[in-house]
Motif scaffolding. Structure first.
Motif, PDB file in Angstrom:
ATOM      1  N   HIS A  58       0.863  -1.260   0.108  1.00 50.23           N
ATOM      2  CA  HIS A  58      -0.074  -0.075   0.075  1.00 50.23           C
ATOM      3  C   HIS A  58       0.933   1.238  -0.124  1.00 50.23           C
ATOM      4  O   HIS A  58       1.368   1.994   1.211  1.00 50.23           O
ATOM      5  CB  HIS A  58      -1.021   0.089   1.285  1.00 50.23           C
ATOM      6  N   HIS A  60       1.637   5.210  -2.141  1.00 47.13           N
ATOM      7  CA  HIS A  60       1.374   6.171  -3.245  1.00 47.13           C
ATOM      8  C   HIS A  60       2.519   7.002  -3.316  1.00 47.13           C
ATOM      9  O   HIS A  60       2.602   7.882  -2.987  1.00 47.13           O
ATOM     10  CB  HIS A  60       0.223   7.033  -2.572  1.00 47.13           C
ATOM     11  N   LYS A 149      -8.694  -1.474  -6.534  1.00 49.69           N
ATOM     12  CA  LYS A 149      -8.920  -0.677  -5.291  1.00 49.69           C
ATOM     13  C   LYS A 149     -10.115   0.148  -5.694  1.00 49.69           C
ATOM     14  O   LYS A 149     -10.399   0.650  -6.655  1.00 49.69           O
ATOM     15  CB  LYS A 149      -7.798   0.448  -4.875  1.00 49.69           C
ATOM     16  N   HIS A 236      -6.451  -0.283   5.191  1.00 48.57           N
ATOM     17  CA  HIS A 236      -6.008   0.596   6.204  1.00 48.57           C
ATOM     18  C   HIS A 236      -7.076   0.530   7.509  1.00 48.57           C
ATOM     19  O   HIS A 236      -7.669   1.833   7.677  1.00 48.57           O
ATOM     20  CB  HIS A 236      -5.726   1.737   5.775  1.00 48.57           C
ATOM     21  N   ASP A 313       0.314   2.689   3.694  1.00 50.06           N
ATOM     22  CA  ASP A 313      -0.429   3.820   3.046  1.00 50.06           C
ATOM     23  C   ASP A 313       0.514   4.972   2.774  1.00 50.06           C
ATOM     24  O   ASP A 313       0.214   6.158   2.894  1.00 50.06           O
ATOM     25  CB  ASP A 313      -1.531   4.151   3.921  1.00 50.06           C
TER      26      ASP A 313
HETATM   27 ZN   LIG Z   1      -4.063   4.882   0.476  1.00 47.32          ZN
END
Ligand SMILES: [Zn+2]
Length: 459
Positions: A58, A60, A149, A236, A313
């Protein structure tokens, strides 16, 4: 090229054993005690733990959010991952409105091509569901994007009709979806009310995203997934209340639901939003940090095998970027760095404090994400034939986390000054020693991972 790692303790999902590892080029050739071979290089790893290279499913990197772009791109982000012992990441490509699924993936390949220092794959966030997208799913999966997702909030969200149709389509094709669970409408209403009252401070952030609105979205997702007869992943997870919904769905309906949580939800609470001045903005993420009772429930679920994976995340912004929301908390770019520090945090606060065992850490950070995201046994395990992705942890050394010492391109460290009870001493990426003592020594060796279908995964 043969490398022999001698005398270490190899950690797997089942246990720990003292044994040697022989690397031949990019693969593990043999594992066994006292391997007597004339390797080109023999490295003494006595007293060290050898884990399969950790996987962060996870991240970004190079993502446009709130009028800016994340501080880490695929170059710095994958370097930070590697330096911290993570040899593979799965980032979220996005199909934006008006794009085909293939265009979404192609855009992310352009961001990553030639830049990565650890291996990488893509999930695909679907935001524009239509008959063409549905027809394209098998092709996308053939290209190695086998997980998707969905958002139940933000302008990238899907509605219930789309959610149901996508779940059915992925069941038919053997794909799986991770879902961001928060109730969009109520969050919007709460934001409106805060603003109407003239409240614009960081402390409003957690108030507008209450725990119940995560639990509501989790419950809705699970009920819709039950009707669609599809497995799902809750990404998450931050609350005890959401966890309760998941445990109930498993118990009452025998539902196949997987759960991810992140170090920040295990180790920080919402008191950070009360920090003086604008400091709390560093911790503005969604879902927000919660209460100590939530942390305890998540740790217990990890220990009980009810949560399968811990990812980060990672979505980093500098303090300057965070200031976009100086006078309006809704304009603070949401996200925190984490890809670099997850293994040491989970070792220090999980294993050393007796909350999880070494094999559980191995499962949650390597084996389970490898299975769930179609990379097992190429990755996620140290076994003959697997990629020689090996993270060497020295439990007799310490690491102090600081902004000044980190590789990720951020000017603050969420765990500034914390002393970790180990050091990531060596990281092998497919047989090449690519990071040592928290620094990358070989850049740019990362490759795209064409992933297979998900495998059922135990806690
Ligand atoms: Zn995320």
């Amino acid at each position: 090229m043969q490398i022999l790692l001698k005398g270490g303790t190899v950690v797997s999902g089942d246990g720990c054993r003292e044994t040697d590892i022989l690397i031949q080029d990019e693969k593990i050739q043999a594992i066994g005690q006292d391997l007597a071979v004339d390797a080109d290089e023999i490295i003494d790893v006595t007293g060290r733990f050898l884990f399969p290279g950790f996987i962060d499913a996870h991240t970004h990197f190079d993502l446009h959010v709130a009028g800016t772009v994340t501080a880490d791109d695929f170059a710095s982000g994958t370097q930070a991952a590697l330096a911290g012992g993570t040899t593979a990441i799965v980032d979220f490509a996005t199909q934006y409105q008006g794009e085909t699924l293939e265009e979404g993936i192609a855009n992310w390949h352009k961001k990553a091509d030639g830049k990565a220092s650890c291996d990488y794959g893509f999930h695909l966030a679907i935001t524009d569901w239509n008959s063409q997208a549905s027809a394209d799913v098998p092709k996308i999966m053939e290209d190695g994007v086998t997980s998707f997702k969905l958002y139940l909030t933000y302008d990238t969200m899907v509605n219930d009709e789309e959610l149901y149709e996508i779940l059915v389509r992925l069941r038919e094709t053997g794909g799986i979806v991770g879902v961001h669970c928060e109730n969009d409408g109520v969050i919007k209403a709460l934001v409106k009310a805060e603003k109407a009252a003239g409240h614009n401070a960081v402390s409003c952030h957690p108030k507008t995203r209450p725990a119940a609105m995560e639990a509501e979205a989790v419950a809705r997702l699970l009920k819709i997934a039950r009707v669609a007869e599809a497995p799902v992943i809750v990404v998450h997870l931050s609350t005890k209340e959401g966890l309760t919904e998941i445990l109930r769905a498993r118990k009452d309906w025998n539902q196949e639901v997987y759960v991810e949580t992140c170090p920040q939800y295990l180790l920080m609470d919402d008191s950070r939003y009360q920090l003086p001045g604008f400091e709390g903005a560093r911790y503005v993420i969604a879902p927000p940090l919660r209460k100590p009772a939530d942390q305890e429930a998540l740790w217990k679920a990890l220990s009980d095998g009810e949560i399968q994976t811990v990812s980060t995340d990672h979505c980093s912004f500098t303090l300057k970027q965070k200031e976009l929301g100086l006078s309006d908390f809704t304009k603070i770019p949401g996200g925190m760095p984490g890809v670099e520090t997850r293994p040491l945090l989970m070792y220090t606060y999980g294993v050393c404090e007796g909350r999880i065992t070494l094999p559980q850490m191995c499962r949650q950070l390597a084996e389970n994400p490898a299975k769930l995201y179609g990379m097992f046994p190429q990755k996620g395990v140290l076994a003959p034939g697997s990629d020689a992705d090996i993270t060497v942890l020295n439990p007799n050394a310490e690491t102090v986390l600081t902004a000044a010492g980190q590789v990720q391109h951020v000017d603050y460290a969420p765990f500034e000054g914390r002393k970790m009870k180990a050091k990531v001493e060596k990281v092998f990426l497919r047989g090449t020693l690519a990071a040592e003592n928290g620094k990358v020594t070989r850049e740019g060796l990362g490759r795209y991972i064409k992933r297979g279908r998900y495998q059922k995964t135990e806690g």
